[in-house]
Design a protein around this motif. Sequence first.
Motif, PDB file in Angstrom:
ATOM      1  N   ALA A  40       0.627  -1.175   0.114  1.00  0.00           N
ATOM      2  CA  ALA A  40       0.013   0.221   0.098  1.00  0.00           C
ATOM      3  C   ALA A  40       0.808   1.418   0.017  1.00  0.00           C
ATOM      4  O   ALA A  40       0.519   2.247  -0.657  1.00  0.00           O
ATOM      5  CB  ALA A  40      -0.867  -0.164   1.129  1.00  0.00           C
ATOM      6  N   ALA A  41       1.808   1.363   0.652  1.00  0.00           N
ATOM      7  CA  ALA A  41       2.746   2.378   0.799  1.00  0.00           C
ATOM      8  C   ALA A  41       3.418   2.728  -0.562  1.00  0.00           C
ATOM      9  O   ALA A  41       3.777   3.575  -1.090  1.00  0.00           O
ATOM     10  CB  ALA A  41       4.089   2.212   1.778  1.00  0.00           C
ATOM     11  N   LEU A  46       4.009   5.412  -5.852  1.00  0.00           N
ATOM     12  CA  LEU A  46       3.711   5.258  -7.411  1.00  0.00           C
ATOM     13  C   LEU A  46       2.481   6.309  -7.773  1.00  0.00           C
ATOM     14  O   LEU A  46       2.783   6.977  -8.672  1.00  0.00           O
ATOM     15  CB  LEU A  46       3.091   3.857  -7.832  1.00  0.00           C
ATOM     16  N   ALA A  47       1.429   6.372  -7.048  1.00  0.00           N
ATOM     17  CA  ALA A  47       0.487   7.490  -7.307  1.00  0.00           C
ATOM     18  C   ALA A  47       0.969   8.890  -7.365  1.00  0.00           C
ATOM     19  O   ALA A  47       0.600   9.705  -8.109  1.00  0.00           O
ATOM     20  CB  ALA A  47      -0.786   7.243  -6.374  1.00  0.00           C
ATOM     21  N   ALA A  54       9.157   4.957  -3.868  1.00  0.00           N
ATOM     22  CA  ALA A  54       8.446   3.772  -4.445  1.00  0.00           C
ATOM     23  C   ALA A  54       9.537   2.687  -4.584  1.00  0.00           C
ATOM     24  O   ALA A  54       9.269   1.334  -4.023  1.00  0.00           O
ATOM     25  CB  ALA A  54       7.976   3.863  -5.901  1.00  0.00           C
ATOM     26  N   LYS A  55      10.892   3.032  -5.152  1.00  0.00           N
ATOM     27  CA  LYS A  55      11.765   2.047  -5.279  1.00  0.00           C
ATOM     28  C   LYS A  55      12.114   1.572  -3.949  1.00  0.00           C
ATOM     29  O   LYS A  55      12.564   0.280  -3.559  1.00  0.00           O
ATOM     30  CB  LYS A  55      13.068   2.440  -5.979  1.00  0.00           C
ATOM     31  N   GLN A  77       6.874  -4.979 -11.375  1.00  0.00           N
ATOM     32  CA  GLN A  77       6.828  -3.917 -11.460  1.00  0.00           C
ATOM     33  C   GLN A  77       8.335  -3.051 -11.308  1.00  0.00           C
ATOM     34  O   GLN A  77       8.600  -2.037 -11.467  1.00  0.00           O
ATOM     35  CB  GLN A  77       5.945  -2.990 -10.928  1.00  0.00           C
ATOM     36  N   PHE A  78       9.259  -3.793 -10.479  1.00  0.00           N
ATOM     37  CA  PHE A  78      10.312  -3.405 -10.016  1.00  0.00           C
ATOM     38  C   PHE A  78      11.134  -2.680 -11.154  1.00  0.00           C
ATOM     39  O   PHE A  78      11.729  -1.515 -10.852  1.00  0.00           O
ATOM     40  CB  PHE A  78      11.058  -4.269  -9.135  1.00  0.00           C
ATOM     41  N   ASP A  79      11.660  -3.373 -12.187  1.00  0.00           N
ATOM     42  CA  ASP A  79      12.546  -3.018 -12.872  1.00  0.00           C
ATOM     43  C   ASP A  79      12.203  -1.475 -13.499  1.00  0.00           C
ATOM     44  O   ASP A  79      12.903  -0.509 -13.739  1.00  0.00           O
ATOM     45  CB  ASP A  79      12.801  -3.762 -14.177  1.00  0.00           C
TER      46      ASP A  79
END
Length: 235
Positions: A40-41, A46-47, A54-55, A77-79
């Motif tokens: 969620a964090a 990302l939002a 985010a990373k 989604q990491f890359d």
Amino acid sequence: MTLLLGLPACDRKQRLVEQAAAQAAMQAAIAEDAAKQAEAAFDGALAQQNWALAKAQADVLLAQYPETETAARVRKQFDAVAARAEAAREQSRTAALWSYNREPVQGGTQLSASIYAKDEVDVDGSGATPVRLIFRDHPAWGKSAYLVLQAGDFDCYGGCKVQVEVDAAAPKAMAASRPKTDEAIAMFIEDERGLWRMTRGAKLLQIRFPTRAVGSKTAVFEVGGLDRAQLPGWD
């Protein structure tokens, strides 16, 4: 009789197996719940398009809860997130290389954007010193683009050509001149608007210029972080 005596031991083993499985399932559920909170964090960052945060959230989640289903989702989604975080970091770094100035002068306000070369350059044989590129907009003198040295001198008093290269493009010859003044060791690029336009979308701008003491030298500028809005009317 032997079979009857063996039943309690088998039951105990089975109960131990079941207890271990139940405990593992409980721990997995706890890990999954914690991972979902971390996700969620991650989604919140990302939002906000805060790629660095985010990373960082993804790094922690994948390190602490690597076997969870949540980690599997985030890993996909990491890359892309890591690439955006690196791009944002690089943009912030190159933006910080530029300095902007607004100075009241007779007739209005002088605006300027300046950047130092990535590496210092030996322009007179005495050792490397800074080279600066300046774009200036003066209410009386108009628009200018010029290089400034802190030592040595340009070999361009009667006019000369400099070679300007943008990223991997072929070098372009541009007219330049060194004014006869002791106020600064400056050499003007005659097509200042052309030089400004060359910085659009560029990462590296290289200018090869003649010196009086050691021949031609090259200054490399990391121009990708230029805030073009600081000099309105140039584009």
